[in-house]
Design an enzyme around this catalytic site. Structure first.
Site, PDB file in Angstrom:
ATOM      1  CE  LYS A 197      -3.788   0.243   2.549  1.00 25.73           C
ATOM      2  NZ  LYS A 197      -4.729   0.433   3.693  1.00 25.73           N
ATOM      3  CD  GLU A 203       9.093  -7.525   6.181  1.00 28.07           C
ATOM      4  OE1 GLU A 203       8.984  -7.898   7.362  1.00 28.07           O
ATOM      5  OE2 GLU A 203       8.539  -6.484   5.736  1.00 28.07           O
ATOM      6  N   GLY A 254      -5.157  -5.026   5.766  1.00 24.03           N
ATOM      7  CA  GLY A 254      -4.315  -5.964   5.036  1.00 24.03           C
ATOM      8  C   GLY A 254      -4.872  -7.369   4.965  1.00 24.03           C
ATOM      9  NE  ARG A 255      -6.669  -8.610  11.017  1.00 27.59           N
ATOM     10  CZ  ARG A 255      -6.191  -7.434  11.402  1.00 27.59           C
ATOM     11  NH1 ARG A 255      -5.123  -6.926  10.796  1.00 27.59           N
ATOM     12  NH2 ARG A 255      -6.739  -6.753  12.394  1.00 27.59           N
ATOM     13  CD  GLU A 340      -1.988  -8.780  11.320  1.00 27.19           C
ATOM     14  OE1 GLU A 340      -0.769  -9.047  11.291  1.00 27.19           O
ATOM     15  OE2 GLU A 340      -2.625  -8.365  10.333  1.00 27.19           O
ATOM     16  CG  HIS A 371      -0.444 -40.498   7.941  1.00 26.53           C
ATOM     17  ND1 HIS A 371      -0.129 -41.829   8.084  1.00 26.53           N
ATOM     18  CD2 HIS A 371      -1.613 -40.460   7.242  1.00 26.53           C
ATOM     19  CE1 HIS A 371      -1.052 -42.568   7.487  1.00 26.53           C
ATOM     20  NE2 HIS A 371      -1.959 -41.755   6.959  1.00 26.53           N
ATOM     21  CE  LYS A 510       5.557  -4.343   9.939  1.00 19.14           C
ATOM     22  NZ  LYS A 510       4.469  -3.684   9.187  1.00 19.14           N
TER      23      LYS A 510
END
Length: 541
Positions: A197, A203, A254-255, A340, A371, A510
């Site tokens: 954004k 990152e 964001g999510r 979050e 398994h 951050k």
């Protein structure tokens, strides 16, 4: 504090749990109530839910519905849909529902559909380039909501994917994420989507710079053609060399951003028509959540069950087991969506919470989980509710395969469904030591007495689960499934009285990272705690 926590309904639930809920036995309830399955099942758009294997009865459900009313859930729900600034710490509306609403049906609809139309036209252009053999690979560079949603959905809807396109997702700042991908790409036939954004995410921009450096080193000259931005920072994108951008709004968290321009890689993969079906499925679930009575409202019922388990039974986690390989990243997506959103320790007024909030959400796809960690689900000391997700009809029939392969694949899907049903049955049913004693063990130590071996082979049972059943994993069904979980998280957040739409918890790390970066170059440890100083020295040595 939430007006519901500690209120009349909450107190009644606590008393009900102590008197009845703690000792509820699922096998006994099914034996005494032939209609339990029907009474504790719900059909929502695209999703059928069997809630009958949960540790509740009609009294529990009635008290939970009273809790929802005491929390004023209907008013909070309407505030969400009408664009009131329910993200109180940032003073923002939360309007991911507007991103999938039809024209004219929600706030900002004109803006939303203008961007959507442009986005889907661009997606069609890229698909035409793929048809001509000029684009073979699309790389989405983002992190968090700019990665988890698009990556999960693109994998889930792979049978709809353009056959001449390969989709890739890079998120980790660790160079081991992007390096092996770049090594096998052709710069002339690769499109990069830079999803940030602000166009400043550490990152994402590190990986974007690496991608551009690789592109130029491979002889690439047309950055504007091979890079597209999903951002609101047009100047930064232009400085990077990007001219084609798609924006979104500050009321898109964001999510919750998969429905916005962040969904560009999915739109390219499955095409405009399927992407609109994806949005339509989510909108159908929105309408169900907004208008269905609380007693027949699936997101509400799931959210209230989450509160029941977290705060009264004390269950600290929930496992998600999708019996469909396409949903193998769904648990990872839900981790961000739920933890979050609801991983908070203060209420809307900033007061410390007196109750636990988000459970730990984790899981794995299909029989792989059986398994791996199902041993703990069946015989471990912790009770962990499980959400099973089953899909009735496979979509691998969309692939061009010989008939000799189609028949065994259909049989494999039957085996998959049988495994899913059996696991929820086994969790509920269990096996007593007496039952185990009457069975022949496949392998047994001659040094163990039969009674001892029987105790090892017994299962406590009475372990709760929910089964969500889709007819098929189509774009529309996936949209509904995701929206279902968004509203489920909202429901529990309202009961707890927290802001489910900020994420200040990610900010401190951050900020400290930015302070440590120059120290890694200089070696300066002034003012650092002993552990961080020692580790920094070890890293530099």
């Amino acid at each position: 504090m939430s007006q519901a926590v500690g209120g009349v309904a909450w107190t009644a639930l606590a008393g009900h749990y102590e008197a009845h809920g703690r000792e509820l036995k699922l096998q006994e309830r099914f034996a005494s109530d032939a209609a339990r399955f029907e009474r504790f099942s719900l059909q929502a758009p695209e999703v059928f839910a069997d809630l009958s294997k949960n540790l509740w009865d009609e009294h529990t459900r009635r008290l939970l519905l009273e809790l929802a009313q005491e929390a004023d859930l209907p008013a909070h729900r309407e505030a969400l849909f009408t664009g009131q600034p329910i993200n109180s710490t940032e003073g923002r509306a939360v309007l991911h529902t507007a991103l999938r609403a039809p024209r004219g049906a929600a706030p900002f609809c004109d803006d939303v559909h203008a961007v959507l139309d442009a986005l889907l036209a661009y997606a069609d252009t890229v698909r035409a380039e793929a048809d001509a053999g000029r684009i073979t690979d699309v790389v989405n560079i983002g992190i968090g909501g700019s990665d988890l949603g698009p990556a999960m959905a693109t994998i889930a809807l792979q049978p709809w994917q353009h056959r001449a396109l390969r989709l890739h997702f890079v998120s980790n700042v660790d160079g081991h994420d992007i390096a092996p991908l770049l090594a096998r790409l052709d710069a002339r036939k690769t499109l990069f989507i830079i999803a940030s954004k602000t166009f400043t995410t550490q990152e994402t921009m590190a990986n974007a710079q690496a991608a551009r450096a690789w592109f130029l080193a491979q002889g690439g000259v047309d950055t504007a053609r091979h890079f597209v931005g999903v951002t609101t920072n047009l100047k930064a994108a232009a400085d990077f060399g990007i001219t084609q951008t798609f924006g979104f709004w500050d009321w898109v968290g964001g999510r919750y951003s998969l429905w916005s321009a962040i969904g560009l890689p999915l739109a390219i993969a499955i095409g405009p028509q399927a992407f609109r079906e994806f949005l339509a499925g989510a909108h159908a679930m929105d309408e169900h959540f907004r208008h269905a009575p609380l007693a027949q409202n699936l997101p509400v019922q799931l959210g209230l069950l989450d509160v029941w388990y977290r705060n009264f039974h004390g269950f600290a986690s929930r496992s998600v087991a999708p019996y469909h390989q396409g949903l193998r990243r769904f648990a990872a997506y839900l981790q961000q969506l739920e933890m979050e959103s609801n991983g908070k320790c203060v209420d809307q007024g900033g007061a410390p919470l007196t109750v636990a909030t988000s459970p730990v959400v984790w899981g794995e796809a299909g029989t792989n989980g059986q398994h791996a960690y199902f041993q703990m689900l069946h015989q471990g000391t912790d009770v962990i509710p499980v959400d099973f997700i089953a899909v009735k009809t496979p979509t691998h029939t969309r692939y061009e395969l010989p008939e000799a392969v189609r028949t065994p694949l259909a049989d494999q899907h039957t085996k998959l469904l049988a495994n899913c049903l059996a696991q929820s049955q086994a969790l509920m049913q269990g096996k007593t030591a007496a039952e185990a004693l009457g069975e022949k063990a496949p392998t047994a130590s001659p040094d163990l007495a039969p009674e001892v071996l029987a105790r090892h082979r017994s299962f406590p049972g009475n372990r709760p689960s929910t089964t969500l059943l889709l007819e098929a994993l189509t774009p529309r069904a996936l949209g509904a499934l995701i929206a279902l979980h968004e509203h489920r998280v909202f429901t529990s957040g309202v009961v707890w009285g927290i802001n489910s739409f900020d994420q200040w918890g990610v900010e401190l790390g951050k900020a400290l990272c930015n302070q440590l970066l120059p120290r890694l170059a200089s070696g300066d440890v002034t003012g650092l705690d002993a552990s961080t100083a020692g580790l920094l020295a070890k890293v530099r040595a």
